[in-house]
Motif scaffolding. Sequence first.
Motif, PDB file in Angstrom:
ATOM      1  N   GLY A 265       3.490   1.743   6.148  1.00 36.86           N
ATOM      2  CA  GLY A 265       3.798   0.436   7.100  1.00 36.86           C
ATOM      3  C   GLY A 265       2.665   0.063   7.812  1.00 36.86           C
ATOM      4  O   GLY A 265       1.561   0.187   7.670  1.00 36.86           O
ATOM      5  N   SER A 266       3.067  -1.264   8.446  1.00 34.85           N
ATOM      6  CA  SER A 266       1.885  -2.004   9.262  1.00 34.85           C
ATOM      7  C   SER A 266       1.297  -1.056  10.323  1.00 34.85           C
ATOM      8  O   SER A 266       0.091  -1.402  10.584  1.00 34.85           O
ATOM      9  N   GLY A 267       1.946   0.147  10.730  1.00 39.25           N
ATOM     10  CA  GLY A 267       1.525   0.615  11.838  1.00 39.25           C
ATOM     11  C   GLY A 267       0.419   1.920  11.614  1.00 39.25           C
ATOM     12  O   GLY A 267      -0.311   2.428  12.122  1.00 39.25           O
TER      13      GLY A 267
ATOM     14  N   LYS B 280      -2.547   3.550   9.323  1.00 41.87           N
ATOM     15  CA  LYS B 280      -4.109   3.400   9.119  1.00 41.87           C
ATOM     16  C   LYS B 280      -4.403   3.730   7.695  1.00 41.87           C
ATOM     17  O   LYS B 280      -4.829   4.681   7.261  1.00 41.87           O
TER      18      LYS B 280
ATOM     19  N   LYS C  77      -3.359   0.447  -3.516  1.00 38.04           N
ATOM     20  CA  LYS C  77      -3.000  -0.789  -3.270  1.00 38.04           C
ATOM     21  C   LYS C  77      -2.104  -1.376  -4.632  1.00 38.04           C
ATOM     22  O   LYS C  77      -2.894  -1.324  -5.789  1.00 38.04           O
TER      23      LYS C  77
ATOM     24  N   SER D 135       0.880  -1.271   0.029  1.00 38.96           N
ATOM     25  CA  SER D 135      -0.008  -0.125   0.048  1.00 38.96           C
ATOM     26  C   SER D 135       0.980   1.163  -0.075  1.00 38.96           C
ATOM     27  O   SER D 135       1.787   1.344   0.827  1.00 38.96           O
TER      28      SER D 135
END
Length: 129
Positions: free
Chosen positions: A108-110, A112, A120, A95
């Motif tokens: 990153g994964s953190g 939102k 994407k 993303s």
Amino acid sequence: MPDTPADSIWIVTDDTPQIAIPDNNQGGNFRGINRSDETRETTGSKGVTDAVPVPAQKLEKEMTKFLGVVGRLFNQAEQQAQVKSGMQLEEIELSIEISGEGEVKLIGSGAKASGKGAIKLTFKRQAAK
């Protein structure tokens, strides 16, 4: 809206200000909620004033640079997977977001991503010819 070149893309920016609660107003742990890092987001609707034009040529340059780096990472990851375990990399999903300055950034994964309007990108292995 000011005149912009035909080869520009409007980017809606996320300029929602964050209001930090000063240290002297924090009550520590309140009803199971840790307030030590609390911030409050102001509410408001996005409007035309939140969009900036970015030259398409700059976006092309930034995306090309981003994809070049990601491509090298994919190649390295695939080589390591084959050497270490004999596995083959089939698909990768990333993303990204584009800033108001035209920068392409990996989310990153953190982060939102759902609230940021992420783009994407899904990369799949080409079928053997």
